[in-house]
Scaffold this motif. Sequence first.
Motif, PDB file in Angstrom:
ATOM      1  N   TYR A 119       5.142  14.234 -12.422  1.00  0.00           N
ATOM      2  CA  TYR A 119       4.119  13.822 -13.381  1.00  0.00           C
ATOM      3  C   TYR A 119       4.695  12.715 -14.247  1.00  0.00           C
ATOM      4  CZ  TYR A 119       0.452  13.974 -16.912  1.00  0.00           C
ATOM      5  OH  TYR A 119      -0.582  13.626 -17.747  1.00  0.00           O
ATOM      6  N   SER A 120       3.964  11.600 -14.351  1.00  0.00           N
ATOM      7  CA  SER A 120       4.390  10.456 -15.157  1.00  0.00           C
ATOM      8  C   SER A 120       5.793  10.002 -14.756  1.00  0.00           C
ATOM      9  CB  SER A 120       4.338  10.808 -16.649  1.00  0.00           C
ATOM     10  OG  SER A 120       4.474   9.646 -17.436  1.00  0.00           O
ATOM     11  N   HIS A 121       6.042   9.982 -13.431  1.00  0.00           N
ATOM     12  CA  HIS A 121       7.318   9.542 -12.848  1.00  0.00           C
ATOM     13  C   HIS A 121       8.488  10.418 -13.295  1.00  0.00           C
ATOM     14  CE1 HIS A 121       5.287   6.086 -11.209  1.00  0.00           C
ATOM     15  NE2 HIS A 121       4.884   5.706 -12.399  1.00  0.00           N
ATOM     16  N   ALA A 122       8.206  11.642 -13.676  1.00  0.00           N
ATOM     17  CA  ALA A 122       9.262  12.576 -14.065  1.00  0.00           C
ATOM     18  C   ALA A 122       9.098  13.863 -13.274  1.00  0.00           C
ATOM     19  CB  ALA A 122       9.206  12.866 -15.566  1.00  0.00           C
ATOM     20  N   ALA A 123      10.219  14.528 -13.037  1.00  0.00           N
ATOM     21  CA  ALA A 123      10.162  15.833 -12.378  1.00  0.00           C
ATOM     22  C   ALA A 123       9.529  16.845 -13.319  1.00  0.00           C
ATOM     23  CB  ALA A 123      11.570  16.276 -11.986  1.00  0.00           C
ATOM     24  N   VAL A 124       8.734  17.749 -12.753  1.00  0.00           N
ATOM     25  CA  VAL A 124       8.069  18.779 -13.554  1.00  0.00           C
ATOM     26  C   VAL A 124       8.980  19.994 -13.669  1.00  0.00           C
ATOM     27  CG1 VAL A 124       6.113  20.373 -13.660  1.00  0.00           C
ATOM     28  CG2 VAL A 124       5.763  17.995 -12.950  1.00  0.00           C
ATOM     29  N   ALA A 125       9.028  20.563 -14.864  1.00  0.00           N
ATOM     30  CA  ALA A 125       9.748  21.810 -15.114  1.00  0.00           C
ATOM     31  C   ALA A 125       8.724  22.858 -15.520  1.00  0.00           C
ATOM     32  CB  ALA A 125      10.793  21.615 -16.218  1.00  0.00           C
ATOM     33  N   PHE A 126       8.490  23.833 -14.645  1.00  0.00           N
ATOM     34  CA  PHE A 126       7.522  24.899 -14.928  1.00  0.00           C
ATOM     35  C   PHE A 126       8.199  25.966 -15.784  1.00  0.00           C
ATOM     36  CE2 PHE A 126       6.109  23.026 -10.906  1.00  0.00           C
ATOM     37  CZ  PHE A 126       4.771  22.792 -11.171  1.00  0.00           C
ATOM     38  N   VAL A 127       7.536  26.325 -16.873  1.00  0.00           N
ATOM     39  CA  VAL A 127       8.082  27.329 -17.788  1.00  0.00           C
ATOM     40  C   VAL A 127       7.029  28.398 -18.057  1.00  0.00           C
ATOM     41  CG1 VAL A 127       9.660  25.692 -18.884  1.00  0.00           C
ATOM     42  CG2 VAL A 127       7.368  26.008 -19.832  1.00  0.00           C
ATOM     43  N   HIS A 128       7.474  29.509 -18.603  1.00  0.00           N
ATOM     44  CA  HIS A 128       6.565  30.594 -18.981  1.00  0.00           C
ATOM     45  C   HIS A 128       5.729  30.160 -20.195  1.00  0.00           C
ATOM     46  CE1 HIS A 128       5.302  34.548 -20.550  1.00  0.00           C
ATOM     47  NE2 HIS A 128       5.419  34.953 -19.283  1.00  0.00           N
ATOM     48  N   SER A 185       0.829  -1.207   0.000  1.00  0.00           N
ATOM     49  CA  SER A 185       0.000   0.000   0.000  1.00  0.00           C
ATOM     50  C   SER A 185       0.863   1.256   0.000  1.00  0.00           C
ATOM     51  CB  SER A 185      -0.917  -0.006   1.226  1.00  0.00           C
ATOM     52  OG  SER A 185      -1.728   1.144   1.251  1.00  0.00           O
ATOM     53  N   GLY A 186       1.959   1.233   0.776  1.00  0.00           N
ATOM     54  CA  GLY A 186       2.875   2.372   0.775  1.00  0.00           C
ATOM     55  C   GLY A 186       3.518   2.586  -0.576  1.00  0.00           C
ATOM     56  N   LEU A 187       3.890   1.484  -1.240  1.00  0.00           N
ATOM     57  CA  LEU A 187       4.460   1.601  -2.583  1.00  0.00           C
ATOM     58  C   LEU A 187       3.426   2.116  -3.582  1.00  0.00           C
ATOM     59  CD1 LEU A 187       6.573  -1.687  -2.732  1.00  0.00           C
ATOM     60  CD2 LEU A 187       7.447   0.652  -2.576  1.00  0.00           C
ATOM     61  N   ALA A 188       2.168   1.641  -3.442  1.00  0.00           N
ATOM     62  CA  ALA A 188       1.110   2.106  -4.342  1.00  0.00           C
ATOM     63  C   ALA A 188       0.886   3.606  -4.187  1.00  0.00           C
ATOM     64  CB  ALA A 188      -0.181   1.349  -4.060  1.00  0.00           C
ATOM     65  N   ASN A 189       0.839   4.075  -2.934  1.00  0.00           N
ATOM     66  CA  ASN A 189       0.649   5.506  -2.700  1.00  0.00           C
ATOM     67  C   ASN A 189       1.870   6.311  -3.131  1.00  0.00           C
ATOM     68  OD1 ASN A 189      -2.005   6.110  -1.138  1.00  0.00           O
ATOM     69  ND2 ASN A 189      -1.222   4.277  -0.163  1.00  0.00           N
ATOM     70  N   GLY A 190       3.053   5.727  -2.917  1.00  0.00           N
ATOM     71  CA  GLY A 190       4.261   6.415  -3.354  1.00  0.00           C
ATOM     72  C   GLY A 190       4.329   6.539  -4.869  1.00  0.00           C
ATOM     73  N   LEU A 191       3.978   5.459  -5.564  1.00  0.00           N
ATOM     74  CA  LEU A 191       3.952   5.514  -7.027  1.00  0.00           C
ATOM     75  C   LEU A 191       2.871   6.467  -7.521  1.00  0.00           C
ATOM     76  CD1 LEU A 191       4.483   1.726  -7.841  1.00  0.00           C
ATOM     77  CD2 LEU A 191       6.045   3.596  -8.397  1.00  0.00           C
ATOM     78  N   SER A 192       1.751   6.522  -6.792  1.00  0.00           N
ATOM     79  CA  SER A 192       0.685   7.449  -7.166  1.00  0.00           C
ATOM     80  C   SER A 192       1.175   8.892  -7.088  1.00  0.00           C
ATOM     81  CB  SER A 192      -0.521   7.247  -6.239  1.00  0.00           C
ATOM     82  OG  SER A 192      -1.502   8.235  -6.466  1.00  0.00           O
ATOM     83  N   GLN A 193       1.889   9.209  -6.005  1.00  0.00           N
ATOM     84  CA  GLN A 193       2.443  10.561  -5.874  1.00  0.00           C
ATOM     85  C   GLN A 193       3.496  10.826  -6.945  1.00  0.00           C
ATOM     86  OE1 GLN A 193      -0.020  11.966  -3.661  1.00  0.00           O
ATOM     87  NE2 GLN A 193       1.790  13.190  -3.256  1.00  0.00           N
ATOM     88  N   ASP A 194       4.325   9.813  -7.204  1.00  0.00           N
ATOM     89  CA  ASP A 194       5.402   9.986  -8.172  1.00  0.00           C
ATOM     90  C   ASP A 194       4.858  10.114  -9.591  1.00  0.00           C
ATOM     91  OD1 ASP A 194       8.414   9.928  -8.311  1.00  0.00           O
ATOM     92  OD2 ASP A 194       7.986   8.341  -9.757  1.00  0.00           O
TER      93      ASP A 194
END
Length: 344
Positions: free
Chosen positions: A161-170, A33-42
């Motif tokens: 998002y989709s197991h990748a870090a998000v890069a916010f841009v203008h 369950s912890g892995l499922a929630n962790g993957l959900s967040q990731d």
Amino acid sequence: MNLAWKEMKKSKTKFVILGSIVFLISLLTFIISGLANGLSQDNAALIKNLPDGEIYMETAAEETHALSAIDIATQQSALSENDGAFAFSIQMGFLLNEQDEQQSVAFATSTGSAPFPDVSKGEIVLDRSLEEDGIQQGERFTNSQSNGEFTVAGFTDGAKYSHAAVAFVHPDDFADMYRTEEQQMLFAPDLAEPGAIPGLQSFSIEEFLDTLPSYSAEQLSLSMIVWFLVVISGMLFAIFFYMMNIQKLGLYGILKAIGVKTGTLFRMIWAQMLAITAVALFLSIAFSQLFATLAPGDMPFYLPIGITLQLSAVFFAIGFAGATLSGFQIRKAQPLQAIQQGEG
């Protein structure tokens, strides 16, 4: 309760074996369950961290946000009519540092909102996981789809998002990379009439997450494993107490003959179940929290107290049901017949 305790002391080995099995199954359940929630967040922390509201995308996109494109007129109308609404886009891509090393990211941009950081043109704000990987503020990156450079302006938490870090841009930089000024989605918090924007399909946060193939398939698989383990634990309780009750029909007959009520015998079984489950769950929760502490930093493990309490309640409920089903034979047993069978 006194009867339950005396029997547990007399048959320590049987109850220790059952408790050990329940401990191992519940520990495995908590870890999965912890892995499922962790993957959900990731996989979708960027979306899950949005406030309550509705996400809209083009109906013609058929629930695929990468194909959605909201025309400027519809976007401006929706933003002006709904306080707190904003348009945003997410697209997978990559960044190149000065050594031409590639870093996969999910580019995200918005028309201006509290959930998304404010980014100036030519700058990027990255998820903090990239800072832990050694990327520093002020570092410069390029992208093959863009003509300019990006300077790291800072870092933010919970942007995956989709197991990748998000890069916010203008928005202008996003439009330069992907050759479109139209945003993919609209977010409107607390809209009085969801689905009221013509030409757009509305989704709650959970409904939108279900449109992401990687998210829904991943969570469904792990959830099935968790619930299979819960069902197995209930079957173990039922089988264990059933076998014990079969062996003790003679004893139950004697107890009934001297005036012990069936309800008292049921309470004895329930007390034993509660004691075994409480000890097993206490140990499994402690070990799962220890696992969370010792697990590698790059392992997505997240087990909040709310999920722990919910699973514990389910284990108690399934254990109660299993023990109760196994005890129905006590009600049917007649004292004289049970005595004649002996204690097995």
